[in-house]
Design a protein around this motif. Structure first.
Motif, PDB file in Angstrom:
ATOM      1  N   LYS A  71       0.853  -1.277   0.053  1.00  0.00           N
ATOM      2  CA  LYS A  71       0.024  -0.022  -0.018  1.00  0.00           C
ATOM      3  C   LYS A  71       0.989   1.294  -0.143  1.00  0.00           C
ATOM      4  CE  LYS A  71      -4.024   1.797   2.432  1.00  0.00           C
ATOM      5  NZ  LYS A  71      -5.015   1.696   3.497  1.00  0.00           N
ATOM      6  N   TRP A  72       2.014   1.175   0.434  1.00  0.00           N
ATOM      7  CA  TRP A  72       2.822   2.389   0.653  1.00  0.00           C
ATOM      8  C   TRP A  72       4.317   2.282   0.037  1.00  0.00           C
ATOM      9  CZ3 TRP A  72       0.339   0.212   5.082  1.00  0.00           C
ATOM     10  CH2 TRP A  72      -0.703   1.056   5.772  1.00  0.00           C
ATOM     11  N   VAL A  73       5.026   3.083  -0.392  1.00  0.00           N
ATOM     12  CA  VAL A  73       6.377   2.945  -0.977  1.00  0.00           C
ATOM     13  C   VAL A  73       7.516   3.049  -0.047  1.00  0.00           C
ATOM     14  CG1 VAL A  73       5.270   3.532  -3.154  1.00  0.00           C
ATOM     15  CG2 VAL A  73       6.642   5.305  -1.799  1.00  0.00           C
ATOM     16  N   SER A  74       7.327   4.280   1.126  1.00  0.00           N
ATOM     17  CA  SER A  74       8.406   4.359   1.869  1.00  0.00           C
ATOM     18  C   SER A  74       8.437   3.335   3.000  1.00  0.00           C
ATOM     19  CB  SER A  74       8.356   5.758   2.572  1.00  0.00           C
ATOM     20  OG  SER A  74       6.960   5.574   3.744  1.00  0.00           O
ATOM     21  N   LEU A  75       9.767   3.139   3.238  1.00  0.00           N
ATOM     22  CA  LEU A  75      10.165   1.917   4.272  1.00  0.00           C
ATOM     23  C   LEU A  75       9.495   2.273   5.555  1.00  0.00           C
ATOM     24  CD1 LEU A  75      13.744   1.153   3.551  1.00  0.00           C
ATOM     25  CD2 LEU A  75      11.858  -0.565   3.216  1.00  0.00           C
ATOM     26  N   VAL A  76       9.458   3.656   5.992  1.00  0.00           N
ATOM     27  CA  VAL A  76       9.009   4.266   7.265  1.00  0.00           C
ATOM     28  C   VAL A  76       7.289   3.513   7.308  1.00  0.00           C
ATOM     29  CG1 VAL A  76       8.048   5.817   8.597  1.00  0.00           C
ATOM     30  CG2 VAL A  76      10.325   6.016   7.251  1.00  0.00           C
ATOM     31  N   ASN A  77       6.516   3.964   6.486  1.00  0.00           N
ATOM     32  CA  ASN A  77       5.240   3.418   6.382  1.00  0.00           C
ATOM     33  C   ASN A  77       4.842   1.878   6.306  1.00  0.00           C
ATOM     34  OD1 ASN A  77       4.410   6.138   6.490  1.00  0.00           O
ATOM     35  ND2 ASN A  77       3.989   6.120   4.527  1.00  0.00           N
ATOM     36  N   LEU A  78       5.852   1.277   5.562  1.00  0.00           N
ATOM     37  CA  LEU A  78       5.908  -0.172   5.297  1.00  0.00           C
ATOM     38  C   LEU A  78       5.898  -0.812   6.788  1.00  0.00           C
ATOM     39  CD1 LEU A  78       7.583  -0.590   2.016  1.00  0.00           C
ATOM     40  CD2 LEU A  78       5.291  -1.179   2.359  1.00  0.00           C
ATOM     41  N   ILE A  79       7.093  -0.289   7.542  1.00  0.00           N
ATOM     42  CA  ILE A  79       7.271  -1.136   8.811  1.00  0.00           C
ATOM     43  C   ILE A  79       6.280  -0.816   9.745  1.00  0.00           C
ATOM     44  CG2 ILE A  79       8.846  -1.005  10.635  1.00  0.00           C
ATOM     45  CD1 ILE A  79      11.184  -0.431   8.917  1.00  0.00           C
ATOM     46  N   ALA A  80       5.504   0.681   9.788  1.00  0.00           N
ATOM     47  CA  ALA A  80       4.547   0.816  10.653  1.00  0.00           C
ATOM     48  C   ALA A  80       3.303  -0.031  10.467  1.00  0.00           C
ATOM     49  CB  ALA A  80       4.445   2.568  10.463  1.00  0.00           C
ATOM     50  N   GLY A  81       3.028  -0.279   8.872  1.00  0.00           N
ATOM     51  CA  GLY A  81       1.685  -0.874   8.607  1.00  0.00           C
ATOM     52  C   GLY A  81       0.817   0.269   8.398  1.00  0.00           C
ATOM     53  N   ARG A  82       1.046   1.351   8.706  1.00  0.00           N
ATOM     54  CA  ARG A  82       0.304   2.383   8.354  1.00  0.00           C
ATOM     55  C   ARG A  82       0.755   3.898   7.775  1.00  0.00           C
ATOM     56  NH1 ARG A  82       1.886   2.350  13.640  1.00  0.00           N
ATOM     57  NH2 ARG A  82       2.240   4.167  14.643  1.00  0.00           N
TER      58      ARG A  82
END
Length: 392
Positions: free
Chosen positions: A312-323
């Motif tokens: 759903k996201w491209v940035s690692l920050v959002n991917l790790i957070a899951g949101r």
């Protein structure tokens, strides 16, 4: 195991840094180890002998690869010839899947064990490649918390070693010292511009970032802007950056401070980071600096990617957070007006800044503990010892 040889491939600037840390830790375990590599200055300083420079290979997307096919094929032939003639005890791959998996196939045919450090992001797109990894790779060390379960579900020998950035992202100077070193006005709010580490990324993003800086400055004349130069840039791309910044300064009367060898200091001293999506977003997270993430691809590459990408996201920050923790402004929406709007929100809204910093702190807690390169080196050493035991 005197004078044992291994070959390592790190095709990008961020991978070169992590690979260099791995090599330094390997040499602590085995002082006689000889490392040959596809890499850059980081690996060279760590003691690796460079067979192919990584700057010859750093491109993104199918369209971009087609434009660079000749140097890529030349590098492939040089690496294969080296593997055939030298027969190292181990091949170590760092991310960079398209090139690395081609080399892994050749290494497997030659009977050379393969260790993958830093997983390619196949969990995001083209997940079918996981079967190729299972066939070609003997062991993996992954650095993102969700990757271990992903690969283990496919029966791959994998360990989560933590993220190597926890060891390397450490500012060397205070904000005041940074401002003094680069002659930035001491009362200024600082925005750090990070348009990418690859030549194609920089060519696509530099003008966008500079125009965004101009718009922010018109709303906040007290803002200053810095642009760290990624390590390992070619002379051509450095000239492209210098000319772009010089022309922008001449037309806008707004100075953008170019920063060499102090990217983490620049981020840590900044009130806001505007970054092309990539590893640098995690660096900003570790430093707890609010950020905006953006990215542009060649239109054909982007269209193909939308059909293939499964996250759903491209940035690692959002991917790790899951949101969504940090705003992502992508492709056609990546225009100066949209970036400026988000920048002003994070510069002006104290509650939004505080909330983002708190969430970044939570994300960093998921990255494991420092010492990733040491743990990966121990896995490599155990593979080397097992290889010798199997031959005995």
């Amino acid at each position: 195991m005197s004078c044992e040889k291994i070959f390592l491939i790190a095709g990008e600037a961020s991978g070169d840094q992590h690979a260099a840390d791995l090599v330094r830790n390997l040499k602590l375990l085995n002082q006689d180890l000889r490392v040959y590599a596809v890499g850059g200055e980081g690996l060279k300083r760590a003691g690796a002998r460079i067979i192919v420079r990584s700057s010859e290979l750093s491109v993104v997307g199918a369209v971009e690869v087609l434009h660079h096919i000749r140097p890529i094929l030349k590098a492939y032939r040089r690496v294969v010839n080296w593997l055939e003639s030298e027969r190292p005890s181990l091949l170590i791959l760092v991310d960079f899947p398209e090139f690395n998996l081609l080399i892994a196939k050749k290494a497997k045919a030659l009977g050379i064990p393969v260790f993958y450090f830093i997983s390619p992001q196949i969990w995001a797109w083209r997940q079918g490649r996981v079967r190729k990894i299972k066939r070609l790779v003997d062991r993996m060390a992954v650095i993102l918390p969700f990757e271990k379960d992903f690969y283990r579900n496919y029966g791959i020998d994998v360990e989560f070693v933590g993220h190597p950035l926890l060891d390397s992202v450490k500012p060397r100077m205070s904000r005041e010292e940074f401002f003094n070193k680069f002659s930035i006005p001491g009362s200024a709010r600082l925005v750090c511009l990070l348009p990418g580490s690859r030549s194609g990324e920089i060519r696509r993003h530099l003008n966008l970032f500079l125009k965004t800086a101009g718009k922010i400055s018109r709303q906040h004349p007290d803002c200053s802007f810095c642009l760290p130069l990624a390590p390992g840039l070619s002379g051509d791309i450095e000239r492209f950056i210098n000319k772009g910044v010089r022309d922008f300064t001449k037309s806008s009367k707004l100075e953008v401070y170019l920063v060499r060898d102090s990217a983490h200091d620049a981020m840590a001293a900044s009130d806001l980071v505007i970054a092309a999506s990539g590893t640098v977003t995690l660096e900003a997270a570790i430093l707890r600096v609010p950020m905006i993430v953006t990215y542009r691809l060649a239109p054909l590459t982007y269209f193909a990617g939308r059909l293939l990408v499964r996250v759903k996201w491209v940035s690692l920050v959002n991917l790790i957070a899951g949101r969504q923790v940090v705003p992502e402004i992508l492709q056609d929406k990546a225009i100066p007006e949209n970036l400026c709007d988000q920048a002003l929100r994070l510069l002006e809204d104290h509650e939004a800044r505080t909330a983002m910093i708190r969430q970044l702190d939570e994300i960093v807690g998921l990255l494991g503990k420092p010492g990733a390169a040491h743990r990966a080196a121990s896995l490599v050493q155990s593979m080397l010892m097992q290889t010798h035991a199997d031959k005995a």
